[in-house]
Structure formats: C-alpha cells, structure tokens
Design an enzyme around this catalytic site. Structure first.
Site, PDB file in Angstrom:
ATOM      1  N   SER A 242      52.337  -0.161 104.567  1.00  0.00           N
ATOM      2  CA  SER A 242      52.448   0.809 103.482  1.00  0.00           C
ATOM      3  C   SER A 242      53.050   2.100 104.021  1.00  0.00           C
ATOM      4  O   SER A 242      53.372   2.207 105.211  1.00  0.00           O
ATOM      5  CB  SER A 242      51.071   1.084 102.879  1.00  0.00           C
ATOM      6  OG  SER A 242      50.223   1.704 103.837  1.00  0.00           O
ATOM      7  N   LYS A 243      53.187   3.081 103.134  1.00  0.00           N
ATOM      8  CA  LYS A 243      53.808   4.350 103.518  1.00  0.00           C
ATOM      9  C   LYS A 243      53.083   5.017 104.683  1.00  0.00           C
ATOM     10  O   LYS A 243      53.707   5.692 105.495  1.00  0.00           O
ATOM     11  CB  LYS A 243      53.823   5.294 102.319  1.00  0.00           C
ATOM     12  CG  LYS A 243      54.786   4.882 101.214  1.00  0.00           C
ATOM     13  CD  LYS A 243      54.752   5.887 100.077  1.00  0.00           C
ATOM     14  CE  LYS A 243      55.710   5.484  98.969  1.00  0.00           C
ATOM     15  NZ  LYS A 243      55.678   6.449  97.835  1.00  0.00           N
ATOM     16  N   ARG A 244      51.788   4.829 104.753  1.00  0.00           N
ATOM     17  CA  ARG A 244      51.043   5.528 105.816  1.00  0.00           C
ATOM     18  C   ARG A 244      51.380   4.987 107.203  1.00  0.00           C
ATOM     19  O   ARG A 244      51.036   5.604 108.205  1.00  0.00           O
ATOM     20  CB  ARG A 244      49.544   5.427 105.561  1.00  0.00           C
ATOM     21  CG  ARG A 244      48.971   4.035 105.642  1.00  0.00           C
ATOM     22  CD  ARG A 244      47.500   4.025 105.228  1.00  0.00           C
ATOM     23  NE  ARG A 244      46.919   2.703 105.296  1.00  0.00           N
ATOM     24  CZ  ARG A 244      46.457   2.144 106.397  1.00  0.00           C
ATOM     25  NH1 ARG A 244      46.529   2.799 107.540  1.00  0.00           N
ATOM     26  NH2 ARG A 244      45.934   0.940 106.382  1.00  0.00           N
ATOM     27  N   GLY A 246      54.377   4.772 108.201  1.00  0.00           N
ATOM     28  CA  GLY A 246      55.659   5.354 108.578  1.00  0.00           C
ATOM     29  C   GLY A 246      56.778   4.787 107.735  1.00  0.00           C
ATOM     30  O   GLY A 246      56.653   4.629 106.524  1.00  0.00           O
TER      31      GLY A 246
END
Length: 470
Positions: A242-244, A246
């Site tokens: 996911s976005k977390r 990177g």
C-alpha cells in the site's frame, strides 16, 4: 484463439499489482499467439477521473506494455448493458428490487446481531406462489441477478486448481444500480463475453467474484473463460502493499529513476521464476512464461532487490540513452548539463556507481558544480610532503597535452619525482577539485573536466589550502 485482457478501474494511478497483472496477461497472449485487450472499467462515476485514465495509459506506455485492441471504455457501452439486462429480466434471471438503503442497513444489522452473515434476504425476489408488494412510491429500484439457490459453481483455476462454491453462499447481487449504471460483476461479464475473452488473468482478490460471474454467464448462455487468479503482492512487513510502503505507482518509479525494463523484469519475478535466472529480456519472459507456474503464495516486494536489478540494467544501458534519461533529473536539481563536460562520456565513467537515474544525477553534480572541500578533510588527506608536489602539478597542468593518457603520465611522473604514492596526490587532488576523495580514474575525469575548469577550481581552493596548512 487466445484473448486476454487488462481491465483497470481509473480511480487512481496504475499500481504495481495492476502492472504485474497486465504483464502476465500480455505475456500469456503473446506466448500463445493471441490478442491482448485493454479495457477501462470506468463505471464508478464518483471516483473515476480522466487524470487516472491518462496515468494508466502513461504507465502502460512507459513500461512498454502495448496492447492489440482498445482501450475500450465501459461508459461508452451503456446501450449494450441495457440490452443484456433486458434479456435477463425477460428470461426471469433478474428482477427489480425496491428495498431502500435504510431497509438494507436494518436487514444487515439484524443478521449480524443474530450471528449470521450479512446478505440480501430476497424480499423482492419473485418466486412461484410468492406475492410481492406493490412497488413503493419514490423508490428507484436496482436490478438484482437471480442467483440459483441450489447446486454449486466449480471452475478450474490455472494457478490455484479446482475451486468450488455453493450457490447458497451467494446472494442476489445488484447488477444495475438505481442510476442505470452496471455494477462491476455485471459489466465485466458482458465485456468479457462481447470481447471474446478466453482467459481472465487477475488478482486473487477477485476469486469470490468468479462464481457470481460464472452464474451470470450461464444465464446468458455465454462461454465461460478460463480463470487464473494471481496472488497479491505484499510489502516486506508481510502486509498488503500500500501507499505506506512507499512507491506503489508505476509512474512514481519512473520519477525515482528506475528503468522500465528493470521494473518489468522485477515484476515478472514476483511470484514467477525461470530457474535461477534473475535478469532477462521482455522477449525471453514471453518465451518462458507459463501462467500455471505462478506461485500460490503471495510475493514480497523487496526494494533492495529492485535496486540491485536496476543497477544491472544501468550498467548495461547505452550511455547515450542514460544521458537522455538523466537530463531531466539534472535540470530538476538545477544543473545545466550543456554547461560542462560531455554528458555521454561522463556517464560512461560513473554509471556503474549508481542504482537509479536519480542517484546518477546526484553523482554528476561534482562535475558541473564546484563543491569546495571541507578544510578538515584536506588536512586529513594532504601530507606535508605532498604540498610541493601538488604545487608543481598545478604548474605542469598548464603545459601538458590535455588528454587522459598525458594527464595520467604527468601524475605518475610527479609522484615518482617527489617519492610519493599515487594516493598521496590523487586523494587530495580530488578533494581540491571535486570536494570528495572518491571519483573514477583521476586522469579521465580531469580530461573531461577540461583545462580551464581544472585551473579555475585549483585556483579557488589551493591558496586557501596553503594558508590553512601554514
């Protein structure tokens, strides 16, 4: 004839998982001499944007994932969906449902309170002997598919093997919303049927959708594709990517300086392998690929492994191509590559030191912008015996023929004349001219920097150095 498709929803960028699905779908079609179709599933009108469509197309183009047909857009096919819905209504495989949102919420809460699975209870489903109430005023109905209440759906997944789901586990799903727009499970069925898709390769988050779609296909008398559900990609922490974690957007990897062929190669190795081969071309991948060899387990995204692979591709890349690709990065960092050494020749010297184009651009700064050394570094690297040698070298650089061979010979002659080792001159010389004790071969970088720039940098730092040492 094999026909595969990639059907992203334009509610965001082309993410890594989607790019891998497209890669596998395209490779299977190419391997089998078939057709690869691109379809944009844009029926989520609240979240779909033209910017997202363009980001998907740009990501596909950058990766070199060309398609044979399309892109097709679902919102341009509304008349076709209405015709198929009318067919299902006429044959008794679909019906209007007037349950309001409040009713549905209450229904689910009651079921959960009783420990049951929240699902539509069939209150508007027509059955023999069942009397339905009159449609309530002011309620726009949805259309639901009439799921068989007996039997089961079995399909053979090319990756997971046989999968069976009882129809009792499936409720009557909505196939057309109140605004007349088809839902995912209906639109995808009609599209795959009309476009002659023979093999559906997609993420395994769609496994539970497949029995629903097969039931609709059977109701329409349409052929059923062969399915292959690819395990998801996890982050290094074992959680879904996911976005977390990177960079998950394909274009973000472009902006961070990765080569498209390196990213494609890495994506191919996420859940699939060909022996111990780590680096291979797109053509080799198509030749070797077999969707049945995709791993059952989820793959973990490893940034270090991607960096290593990108480094291998950069070492092998043509210098002129790297120069073209690194120019925008240099300009974004305030460096004008035309005002300095020949960029192509310089890249030939330094490219093996970088893992990405951004790292390459960072490493090129010292050749286009003079970075004065820290005086404590000079004092640590410049011995008293080397001071007169550097002074003599500074004078001789005005007269030497300016090419790498002559400059290398001058450096060797100077060290010999003063009884020094090359490092005793080379390291402080690098600090004086480049602000760092480490560069490629000093004779070659001096040759590229040019006599005038070497003189300018030497004259800027040498007097200060001598004053600090005295």
């Amino acid at each position: 004839m094999v026909r595969t498709r990639f059907a992203p929803s334009p509610t965001g960028y082309l993410h890594i998982g989607g790019a891998r699905t497209a890669l596998f779908s395209r490779a299977f079609a190419r391997k089998m001499g078939g057709t690869f179709v691109l379809r944009i599933e844009d029926t989520d009108r609240e979240r779909s944007t033209q910017e997202s469509v363009q980001a998907i197309l740009d990501g596909m183009h950058w990766l070199g994932l060309d398609w044979d047909e399309g892109p097709f857009y679902q919102m341009e096919r509304m008349e076709r969906y209405r015709a198929v819905v009318a067919q299902l209504l006429e044959t008794g495989h679909a019906y209007y449902c007037y349950a309001s949102k409040a009713e549905l919420d209450e229904m689910r809460e009651t079921q959960k309170a009783k420990g049951g699975k929240p699902r539509y209870d069939g209150r508007w489903r027509p059955e023999p002997g069942k009397t339905l109430p009159s449609p309530p005023a002011g309620v726009t109905p949805v259309i639901r598919f009439k799921t068989p209440q007996e039997g089961e759906v079995t399909f053979h997944d090319m990756i997971k093997g046989p999968i069976t789901m009882a129809n009792t586990e499936l409720d009557d799903l909505v196939i057309v919303r109140g605004d007349g727009v088809p839902t995912y499970n209906f639109g995808v069925v009609v599209d795959d049927w009309d476009m002659g898709i023979t093999h559906v390769i997609r993420g395994d988050d769609h496994v539970n959708n497949t029995p629903r779609q097969i039931n609709i296909l059977k109701a329409l008398g349409a052929p059923i594709p062969t399915y292959a559900h690819v395990p998801m990609i996890l982050g290094q922490d074992g959680e879904r990517l996911s976005k977390r974690h990177g960079a998950v957007s394909v274009l973000q990897y472009r902006d961070e300086g990765y080569l498209p062929e390196a990213l494609l190669n890495y994506l191919a190795r996420l859940g699939w392998s060909h022996g111990d081969d780590e680096k291979f071309s797109a053509a080799q991948f198509v030749d070797w690929f077999d969707v049945r060899q995709v791993n059952l387990a989820a793959a973990r995204f490893d940034d270090a492994k991607l960096n290593w692979l990108n480094h291998q591709y950069m070492k092998d890349a043509e210098d002129a191509r790297l120069a073209r690709l690194v120019r925008p990065h240099l300009k974004a960092q305030g460096i004008e590559p035309n005002a300095g050494p020949d960029l192509v020749a310089l890249i030939a010297l330094v490219k093996e030191r970088a893992s990405t184009l951004v790292e390459l651009a960072d490493g090129l700064h010292i050749y286009y912008r003079h970075i004065p050394p820290a005086m404590e570094d000079i004092k640590a690297k410049l011995s008293p015996a080397a001071v007169p040698a550097l002074e003599q070298l500074r004078q001789d650089l005005e007269r030497v023929s300016w090419d790498a061979a002559s400059l290398g010979q001058l450096l060797r002659d100077t060290t010999a004349a003063f009884g020094l080792k090359m490092g005793q001159i080379g390291m402080p010389l690098r600090l004086l001219l480049f602000g760092t004790p480490q560069t490629p071969a000093i004779d070659q970088v001096l040759a590229l920097l040019g006599r005038d720039e070497v003189r300018r940098r030497f004259d800027l730092t040498w007097p200060q150095t001598q004053a600090a040492l005295n």
